[in-house]
Design an enzyme around this catalytic site. Structure first.
Site, mmCIF file in Angstrom:
data_model
loop_
_atom_site.group_PDB
_atom_site.id
_atom_site.type_symbol
_atom_site.label_atom_id
_atom_site.label_comp_id
_atom_site.label_asym_id
_atom_site.label_seq_id
_atom_site.Cartn_x
_atom_site.Cartn_y
_atom_site.Cartn_z
ATOM 1 N N ARG A 157 -3.744 -10.111 4.634
ATOM 2 C CA ARG A 157 -4.074 -10.184 3.206
ATOM 3 C C ARG A 157 -2.868 -9.665 2.430
ATOM 4 O O ARG A 157 -2.518 -8.494 2.556
ATOM 5 C CB ARG A 157 -5.318 -9.317 2.952
ATOM 6 C CG ARG A 157 -5.797 -9.309 1.507
ATOM 7 C CD ARG A 157 -7.002 -8.386 1.355
ATOM 8 N NE ARG A 157 -7.497 -8.363 0.000
ATOM 9 C CZ ARG A 157 -6.969 -7.621 -0.971
ATOM 10 N NH1 ARG A 157 -5.941 -6.845 -0.742
ATOM 11 N NH2 ARG A 157 -7.491 -7.670 -2.186
ATOM 12 N N LYS A 214 0.814 -1.219 0.000
ATOM 13 C CA LYS A 214 0.000 0.000 0.000
ATOM 14 C C LYS A 214 0.850 1.272 0.000
ATOM 15 O O LYS A 214 2.017 1.267 0.395
ATOM 16 C CB LYS A 214 -1.014 -0.038 1.146
ATOM 17 C CG LYS A 214 -2.149 -1.018 0.787
ATOM 18 C CD LYS A 214 -3.286 -1.046 1.746
ATOM 19 C CE LYS A 214 -4.335 -2.044 1.191
ATOM 20 N NZ LYS A 214 -5.377 -2.346 2.157
#
Ligand code: HH2
Length: 251
Positions: free
Chosen positions: A231, A196
Site C-alpha cells: 500500500r 511512515k
C-alpha cells in the site's frame, strides 16, 4: 494498492484530495500509474488522530468510490461497518479493515477483505506499545481473524501486520524482518510502510515528503519476502522499482 486519502488531516497528504473532484482525479492518476487497487479512506488513522463521525466519513468517500469504481478496483479503508457497506454498494470490491472486525460485511457482499493488525486506537496506540514477541502476537491475531473470515464465507482474505499501528520502530523492523512468518501462514500478505514515521527516524528525521527512498526500499523488501500487495502513496515510482526487480533482476 495506491493510497487515496479523502481527509483534511492524513499525516502525509492531508487536505490535498479532500474535494471530490481532486480525489477522483488523483484516483484516476493512481490507476494510470499502475495501481491494481485504489484505496479510498475518509478517516485518518495517524497516531493521535481524532475519530471522524460516520455521516462525515460517508460524505467524503461514497461519491469518490462511485466515480472511480468503473475505472478499476477500489477498496475502502475504514473501521466502520456502515462506511464499508455503503462503499461496497457504491462499487468497492475490497474492504481494507484497520480494525480487523468487519469480515461479515465482506461475506455478505461477496467481496475481498484485508485484516490489519492494530494495537489500541489511533488516538492512543503509540503510547508505549509493548509486546513479548511482536511477530508471534501479530501473526496469531491475524491468523485467528483470517480463519474466522474464511469460515464465515469470505473467499479473498488478506493479512496485514499494520506497520506503525501500536508499534515502535523496532517492532516495525521486526515485522518486516520476519515477514516470511506471515507469508508462511498461507494467507496473502499486504504491507503498508509508505512514508511512515519510522522511515523518517531511519533517515535522519526526514519529513513525510522526503521518505520515498525508505518507502520504496521497504516495499521491494516486502515483495521479495513474499508480500503480494503493498500500500503506497507513490505508485509510479514503486511500480517502476518493482518492475525492475521482478521483471529484470529476478527474471
Ligand atoms: N496504513 C494507513 C492506513 N491504512 N491499511 C492497511 N491495510 N495497511 C496499512 O499499513 C495502512 C492502512 C496509514 O497511512 P495513511 O492512509 O497514509 O495515513 P492516514 O491514516 O493519516 O490517513
Amino acid at each position: 494498492m495506491g493510497v487515496l486519502n479523502v481527509t483534511p488531516d492524513s499525516f502525509s497528504d492531508g487536505g490535498r484530495w479532500l474535494a471530490p473532484d481532486a480525489a477522483v482525479a488523483h484516483g484516476l492518476e493512481l490507476f494510470a500509474e499502475g495501481a491494481a487497487v485504489v484505496d479510498v479512506g475518509g478517516e485518518s488513522t495517524r497516531p493521535g488522530a481524532e475519530p471522524v463521525g460516520e455521516a462525515e466519513e460517508l460524505r467524503r468517500v461514497v461519491p469518490v468510490v462511485e466515480a472511480l469504481a468503473p475505472h478499476g478496483r477500489v477498496s475502502i479503508d475504514t473501521g466502520k461497518r456502515a462506511v464499508a457497506e455503503a462503499a461496497v454498494a457504491a462499487g468497492a470490491t475490497l474492504v481494507n479493515d484497520v480494525t480487523a472486525r468487519l469480515w461479515p460485511v465482506a461475506a455478505e457482499a461477496r467481496v475481498g477483505w484485508v485484516a490489519m493488525h492494530m494495537r489500541g486506537t489511533p488516538r492512543t496506540m503509540q503510547v508505549d506499545p509493548a509486546y513479548d514477541d511482536v511477530v508471534a502476537e501479530v501473526r496469531a491475531f491475524l491468523v485467528e481473524r483470517a480463519e474466522q473470515a474464511r469460515a464465515g464465507g469470505v473467499e479473498e482474505v488478506w493479512i496485514d501486520p499494520g506497520i506503525g499501528f501500536g508499534k515502535t520502530a523496532a517492532h516495525n523492523l521486526s515485522l518486516l524482518r520476519h515477514l516470511d512468518e506471515l507469508v508462511a501462514t498461507g494467507h496473502p500478505v499486504a504491507v503498508g510502510t509508505s512514508r511512515k514515521a519510522f522511515l523518517g527516524g531511519l533517515a535522519g528525521g526526514a519529513p513525510p515528503r522526503d521518505r520515498l527512498e525508505g518507502s520504496i526500499a521497504t516495499a521491494v523488501w516486502a515483495a521479495l519476502r513474499g508480500a503480494t500487495m503493498v500500500r503506497v502513496h507513490d505508485v509510479a515510482a514503486t511500480v517502476q522499482a518493482m518492475r525492475i526487480v521482478h521483471e529484470e533482476v529476478a527474471a
